[in-house]
Design a protein around this motif. Sequence first.
Motif, mmCIF file in Angstrom:
data_model
loop_
_atom_site.group_PDB
_atom_site.id
_atom_site.type_symbol
_atom_site.label_atom_id
_atom_site.label_comp_id
_atom_site.label_asym_id
_atom_site.label_seq_id
_atom_site.Cartn_x
_atom_site.Cartn_y
_atom_site.Cartn_z
ATOM 1 N N GLU A 51 8.086 2.121 2.107
ATOM 2 C CA GLU A 51 7.872 0.909 2.888
ATOM 3 C C GLU A 51 7.488 -0.221 1.947
ATOM 4 O OE1 GLU A 51 5.758 -0.940 6.872
ATOM 5 O OE2 GLU A 51 5.129 1.042 6.191
ATOM 6 N N LEU A 52 8.254 -1.305 2.002
ATOM 7 C CA LEU A 52 7.903 -2.514 1.271
ATOM 8 C C LEU A 52 7.080 -3.386 2.195
ATOM 9 C CD1 LEU A 52 10.157 -4.639 -1.054
ATOM 10 C CD2 LEU A 52 8.642 -5.746 0.604
ATOM 11 N N LEU A 53 5.806 -3.539 1.847
ATOM 12 C CA LEU A 53 4.893 -4.347 2.645
ATOM 13 C C LEU A 53 4.673 -5.679 1.954
ATOM 14 C CD1 LEU A 53 2.509 -1.489 3.640
ATOM 15 C CD2 LEU A 53 3.452 -3.106 5.280
ATOM 16 N N SER A 54 4.880 -6.752 2.704
ATOM 17 C CA SER A 54 4.635 -8.089 2.178
ATOM 18 C C SER A 54 3.411 -8.678 2.878
ATOM 19 C CB SER A 54 5.858 -8.985 2.380
ATOM 20 O OG SER A 54 6.109 -9.187 3.759
ATOM 21 N N MET B 250 2.786 -9.542 6.476
ATOM 22 C CA MET B 250 3.867 -10.367 7.022
ATOM 23 C C MET B 250 4.909 -9.470 7.670
ATOM 24 S SD MET B 250 5.180 -13.293 7.608
ATOM 25 C CE MET B 250 6.627 -13.310 8.659
ATOM 26 N N TYR B 251 5.363 -8.451 6.946
ATOM 27 C CA TYR B 251 6.292 -7.474 7.518
ATOM 28 C C TYR B 251 6.249 -6.194 6.702
ATOM 29 C CZ TYR B 251 9.616 -8.941 3.831
ATOM 30 O OH TYR B 251 10.205 -9.235 2.637
ATOM 31 N N GLY B 252 6.767 -5.120 7.305
ATOM 32 C CA GLY B 252 6.914 -3.844 6.608
ATOM 33 C C GLY B 252 8.346 -3.366 6.739
ATOM 34 N N LEU B 253 9.092 -3.411 5.647
ATOM 35 C CA LEU B 253 10.497 -3.002 5.632
ATOM 36 C C LEU B 253 10.565 -1.553 5.165
ATOM 37 C CD1 LEU B 253 13.514 -3.730 5.879
ATOM 38 C CD2 LEU B 253 13.414 -4.542 3.504
ATOM 39 N N ARG B 254 11.116 -0.661 6.003
ATOM 40 C CA ARG B 254 11.118 0.778 5.720
ATOM 41 C C ARG B 254 12.517 1.268 5.379
ATOM 42 N NH1 ARG B 254 7.504 2.156 11.077
ATOM 43 N NH2 ARG B 254 5.705 0.911 10.445
#
Length: 440
Positions: free
Chosen positions: A174-177, A227-231
């Motif tokens: 997960e890329l968390l911003s 801001m968002y979590g891209l999985r």
Amino acid sequence: MFVAVDDTDSMKGNCTTFLATEIIREFRDLDLIGNPRLVRLNPATPWKTRGNGALVMRFGRGEGEPRYIGEMGGKVFCYDSCMDYEPDPMEMRDRIIPLIERRHEDDADPGLLISSVRPDPSFYRRGVTTIMDRADIDREIERIGGTTFQIGNGRGLIGCTCGMAWIPGDSTFELLSYRPESRWGTKRVFDPLTIRDVEHGYPTTFNSWEDREQKVAMVPATPCPVMYGLRGDSEEDLIEASAKISTEPIERWMVFLTNQGTDDHIIRDPESLIPNQSYSIRGTVSSCARHIAGGHVFIDLDTRFGTLECGAYEPSKEFRYAVGWLSPGDEVEVLGELREEPRTLNIEKIHVISVAEERRKVSNPVCPGCSRTMKSVGRGQGYRCKRCGTSAYEPVTEPVTRWIVPGWYEPPTAARRHLSKPLKRMGLEQPVEFVNSRSR
């Protein structure tokens, strides 16, 4: 040296993953060994805040080529292997405590665990499927010689121990911003169509966008720093795809290794059913669907444990149609959490194994002698021809078209649990799409 923190988030907005980035920044004099790990534990734990996730990092002296995994006032790298050097745990503890205290809220009970030895892997399995006892955790921390810190009752030490025990098998990223602190609690600004395009353009991503409702599923609604979590399944794809998402300014981002989307919380072939745990149960539908106020749908399932009530709730939206279309005699496998009161299994996913044939009455039977339609003798007593006296017990019937067909069904993206494995990761698609309660 492994560092784990847990229960540092809050319903007021704090986030344990953000604290992890603060710890990584604090230890820039050390190397980060591997990605920081976001380890989700039992989602049925009654006192969890949001996702019941522990954060685990490893620090030391790296070997080999560094790997780019984030931005935080400059590029962040990690190493996949390390030297024998271990930092001093007490010194690390003293540097981390102020970070925990700075963000601490009264509704959290943080824990910090530092150890060069990982807990036994069985603690992860117990932590992701059951409710753990603090006494067992304390004994394991003593066994591995762990250094700890806690605030309040220190419940977070349970998550620290179980999270640190995780040895990745099936795993995702997960890329968390994160937003600048000045924007925490304000409305998030982003272009949803760029998220849609990323979900469509990068097949390794999942749970970002819901096509059926044309809605974003990866942007939180809470006042937390995220801001968002891209999985997804590919770290490289996440980093590349995130650059194509249009949002307000991002202050930092980091790629975490996670157990999300793995179904690790599901207990298969259980010996008994205990509330506040999640199971895979196979059985035969024994009732027609019950629709109650609020939009919830329930069915009864005959299982080897007896009759089990199973429910699909309003937030699962059109998934309820699949449950509502089930009929007595259908063979299914349900995955979900067993509630204590009322004793109901909350369905997270359902596998329709086979469907029973349904038939409807077309007409009364026809007399084979005179070809006249027979008359009913009385409720449950069959039919008789008035002219010939011929009897029959069953009317003329025809098969009913079933809307449900064998296959796997899941709720829309926004209604899925962190740990639930999406059909996309299983290489499957729902055999039926839902449009205004009808299939296509």
